[in-house]
Each structure stands twice: as C-alpha cells, then as structure tokens.
Write a protein that holds these residues in place. Structure first.
Motif, short mmCIF file in Angstrom:
data_model
loop_
_atom_site.label_atom_id
_atom_site.label_comp_id
_atom_site.label_asym_id
_atom_site.label_seq_id
_atom_site.Cartn_x
_atom_site.Cartn_y
_atom_site.Cartn_z
N UNK A 306 0.86 -1.18 0.00
CA UNK A 306 0.00 0.00 0.00
C UNK A 306 0.90 1.23 0.00
N UNK A 307 0.63 2.17 -0.91
CA UNK A 307 1.41 3.39 -1.04
C UNK A 307 0.47 4.58 -0.88
N UNK A 308 0.83 5.50 0.02
CA UNK A 308 -0.01 6.70 0.25
C UNK A 308 0.88 7.93 0.19
N UNK A 309 0.47 8.92 -0.61
CA UNK A 309 1.22 10.15 -0.71
C UNK A 309 1.05 11.01 0.53
N UNK A 310 2.15 11.66 0.94
CA UNK A 310 2.09 12.52 2.13
C UNK A 310 3.17 13.58 2.02
N UNK A 311 2.78 14.84 2.17
CA UNK A 311 3.72 15.96 2.14
C UNK A 311 3.98 16.43 3.57
N UNK A 312 5.23 16.56 3.94
CA UNK A 312 5.57 16.98 5.29
C UNK A 312 5.02 18.39 5.57
N UNK A 313 4.45 18.57 6.75
CA UNK A 313 3.91 19.84 7.25
C UNK A 313 2.76 20.36 6.39
N UNK A 314 2.08 19.45 5.69
CA UNK A 314 0.97 19.92 4.87
C UNK A 314 -0.23 20.31 5.72
N UNK A 315 -0.28 19.87 6.96
CA UNK A 315 -1.40 20.21 7.82
C UNK A 315 -1.25 21.59 8.46
N UNK A 316 -0.03 21.94 8.89
CA UNK A 316 0.14 23.20 9.60
C UNK A 316 0.74 24.31 8.74
N UNK A 317 1.07 24.02 7.49
CA UNK A 317 1.67 25.05 6.63
C UNK A 317 0.88 25.28 5.35
N UNK A 318 -0.21 24.59 5.16
CA UNK A 318 -0.97 24.73 3.92
C UNK A 318 -1.76 26.04 3.94
N UNK A 319 -1.97 26.62 2.77
CA UNK A 319 -2.73 27.86 2.66
C UNK A 319 -3.61 27.76 1.42
N UNK A 320 -4.81 27.21 1.60
CA UNK A 320 -5.75 27.07 0.49
C UNK A 320 -7.04 27.84 0.81
N UNK A 321 -6.89 28.91 1.59
CA UNK A 321 -8.04 29.71 1.96
C UNK A 321 -8.64 29.26 3.28
N UNK A 322 -9.38 30.16 3.92
CA UNK A 322 -9.93 29.87 5.25
C UNK A 322 -10.86 28.66 5.22
N UNK A 323 -11.77 28.62 4.25
CA UNK A 323 -12.70 27.51 4.18
C UNK A 323 -12.00 26.23 3.74
N UNK A 324 -11.08 26.35 2.79
CA UNK A 324 -10.35 25.16 2.35
C UNK A 324 -9.52 24.57 3.47
N UNK A 325 -8.84 25.43 4.24
CA UNK A 325 -8.06 24.94 5.37
C UNK A 325 -8.94 24.24 6.39
N UNK A 326 -10.12 24.83 6.68
CA UNK A 326 -11.00 24.25 7.68
C UNK A 326 -11.47 22.86 7.25
N UNK A 327 -11.74 22.68 5.96
CA UNK A 327 -12.24 21.40 5.49
C UNK A 327 -11.15 20.35 5.34
N UNK A 328 -9.90 20.80 5.11
CA UNK A 328 -8.83 19.84 4.83
C UNK A 328 -8.04 19.46 6.08
N UNK A 329 -7.70 20.48 6.89
CA UNK A 329 -6.78 20.24 8.00
C UNK A 329 -7.39 19.32 9.05
N UNK A 330 -8.71 19.42 9.29
CA UNK A 330 -9.32 18.65 10.38
C UNK A 330 -9.55 17.19 10.01
N UNK A 331 -9.36 16.81 8.76
CA UNK A 331 -9.56 15.41 8.38
C UNK A 331 -8.37 14.60 8.87
N UNK A 332 -8.58 13.57 9.69
CA UNK A 332 -7.47 12.85 10.35
C UNK A 332 -6.80 11.82 9.44
N UNK A 333 -6.21 12.28 8.34
CA UNK A 333 -5.60 11.35 7.39
C UNK A 333 -4.37 10.65 7.98
#
Length: 345
Positions: A306-333
């Motif tokens: 099984x291979x899963x892509x993951x970018x380091x610090x993508x949770x605390x350094x991402x900037x895709x807008x206020x709503x985008x951050x709220x929807x993406x960061x809280x998902x416990x991937x």
C-alpha cells in the motif's frame, strides 16, 4: 504483539471517587517532579559563567539563557520524591511509572536540544507544569495487579487503604485472556475515565504472506470530498468518500461556536466535553472502517503493498483559503495512515 484496547470505565460513585483521587495525586506528583527538575537545572545554569550571554544561532545573534541538556534522570526523581505525600498516596509501582513518564519527557527534551543546535527543530522548552488540581493517567504494571475470580485487584498504598469504603476492582473485557494483560492504565479524557488494557496475545506480525503478491501495489492519494482515491497496478480503483466526514466536522465546529459564543478564548465546559467526545468517536469509527475496508480489498485482490502520498507539514503550513483549510486540516488522514500500518502487519 503488544496492543492497547481502550474501554470506557463504568465505576460506581465510590470507585470513581477513588480513581479521581489517584489521578489527582499522579498529576501533583508530576508537578513535583517538574519543579525539582527545573530548580536543579536553573541552579546549575547560574553556576555556568557563559550560560547567560550572546550567542549565534544560524545567522541570528541572540542573547539570554542558552539551551542546555537537563541532567535529571528517573532514579534521581524517584529517590528525591519517595517521601512525598503524593507518592505515598499511590501504589509504589504506579508512582514509579508516573515518574518514569517525566524521565522519558526529559530524555525527549535532551534529544531535541541536540537537534536544535543542528538547526533541525525550533528551540525546545523544558517541561511545563500541569494544571493545578487536574487529573493525570495512573498506570499499573502486571506486577501491581492481582487476578481473582475474573477481576483484577490493583495495588493500593497503605495510606489510601484505610480510607476505602468499597473494594476496588477492574473487570477486563470478555474477549481478553487474563494472561495477556501486561499493563492497565486509568486515564481521564474529557470528563470521562477510560481504561487502557495493554495486552500481548502472542500473535506476531507476518513478514511474508504467501497468499499475497508483493510485486503488486495499491496507491492512494488523499483529499477532501474524496478522502482517499486509489488505483492498483492491476488497473482497479476505489474511492473512500470524505463528504460525510466533512459534514461531521462542520457540525462539530458549529456546536463549538455556539457554546463558546461570547465566552473567553479558552472557555470550556461539560457541554463542550460532550461534543468533543462525540466528534472523537465519529472520527475513530470512520478511520477504523476505512482502514479495514482497504485491508480487506488488498487481501481480496492479493496485493502486497500500500502506497499513500504525504507531504511533510501539509497540515500546519498549507494555505488554500480559510474555508479550504477548515475542510482539509481537520480530516485525520495521518491517523488513518497509522491505523493502516498497524493492520498491515
């Protein structure tokens, strides 16, 4: 293979009062250990002529207390605090486990100090005090547990035993063999008490499964509406829907905003405890079901990787807008990835 099985505790009022008292003593003992550690460390710093001075960190010139490793170890904490009333109120082995946790935190701090001077991490801080009067987890190793008639009897200190008005027991889940139990932890979580059963059922991880083809793989990319999108080397695909997960997080955010309206920033109460517990249970359920579905599909298709892509610090350094951050960061991937690692073995 060691595993931890968390079970929500169902104590009587008398039993709950005992466990709350024990958790309070563990919390106070941790604060005592931190106080001793800091006082000794700062006293040593004052004796060093260059401990407070200007120094370079990378390209920046700074001044203040330099960051040094802490010399305090668990044996020293145990020797110094043996006569503490908080230590005596707990079973000896439980108190030792509590102090060992402080010793492990100091070891982690020392490792961070080394990485800090290499420029790999931000400046670490020495241990912080826990909230006064709060609760901390209390741990009983197997030696501190006596098994009789289907129940475990934890060790109780001589100082606490005369105050008891009921017998203190821990009932293991029916699917756990008593011989498997290696450690039991009673921990407070959001106004509730939970029991963590650490067991060793004798099962070992499988390094090579002859029923799987290790030249094949299933690759996943994670996102928002589609939590996981996967394609295998066999040309098959699957999608784990993430819209339900987003909906649950949005409902949680609305309730938190409702209960905290007009309150201070760090306000918290029993209603927020209840909302947080519900949200945590929903996330854990979604993680377990998604991980089990993927594992079963891989076993069905005889795929060994099984291979899963993951970018380091993508949770605390991402900037895709206020709503985008709220929807993406809280998902416990990341928790889902950790769960897949556990199940894969």
């Amino acid at each position: 293979m060691y595993r931890t099985i968390p079970i929500k505790a169902t104590f009587s009022d008398e039993e709950k009062a005992f466990w709350v008292f024990q958790c309070q003593q563990a919390n106070s003992l941790i604060n005592c250990a931190i106080y001793y550690t800091k006082q000794k460390h700062y006293k040593w710093l004052k004796e060093q002529p260059e401990a407070y001075s200007t120094y370079w960190r990378g390209d920046e010139l700074r001044f203040g207390w330099k960051t040094y490793k802490c010399a305090t170890k668990y044996p020293e904490l145990d020797k110094y605090l043996k006569l503490s009333p908080h230590y005596k109120a707990m079973a000896a082995q439980s108190a030792q486990q509590t102090l060992k946790s402080v010793g492990e935190a100091i070891t982690s701090y020392n490792q961070l100090v080394g990485q800090y001077y290499k420029g790999q991490v931000d400046r670490p801080r020495l241990l912080r005090y826990r909230k006064k009067g709060g609760l901390a987890a209390i741990t009983f190793p197997r030696q501190a547990l006596t098994y009789k008639k289907g129940l475990f009897y934890p060790s109780i200190s001589k100082e606490s035993k005369p105050e008891l008005i009921t017998e203190i027991t821990l009932e293991p889940p029916q699917f756990i063999d008593p011989d498997w139990v290696k450690e039991v932890t009673v921990r407070p979580t959001l106004g509730q008490l939970w029991i963590d059963w650490v067991i060793d059922d004798g099962n070992q991880s499988v390094d090579h499964n002859p029923n799987l083809d290790y030249s094949q793989a299933w690759s996943f990319d994670h996102g928002g509406d589609n939590w996981l999108t996967g394609v295998s080397t066999q040309g098959k695909s699957l999608i784990i829907d993430g819209r339900k997960l987003k909906s649950m997080n949005q409902g949680y955010a609305r309730l938190v905003a409702k209960y905290k309206a007009g309150k201070p920033e760090f306000y918290w109460d029993s209603n927020l405890d209840r909302v947080q517990v519900k949200r945590n249970n929903q996330m854990r359920d979604a993680i377990n079901k998604a991980a089990r579905f993927i594992i079963n599909r891989c076993l069905q298709e005889r795929i060994g990787n099984i291979v899963i892509g993951w970018n380091e610090r993508q949770k605390d350094s991402i900037n895709i807008g206020r709503r985008g951050n709220q929807n993406f960061v809280v998902i416990p991937t990341k928790r889902l990835i950790n769960r897949l690692e556990q199940l894969c073995s």
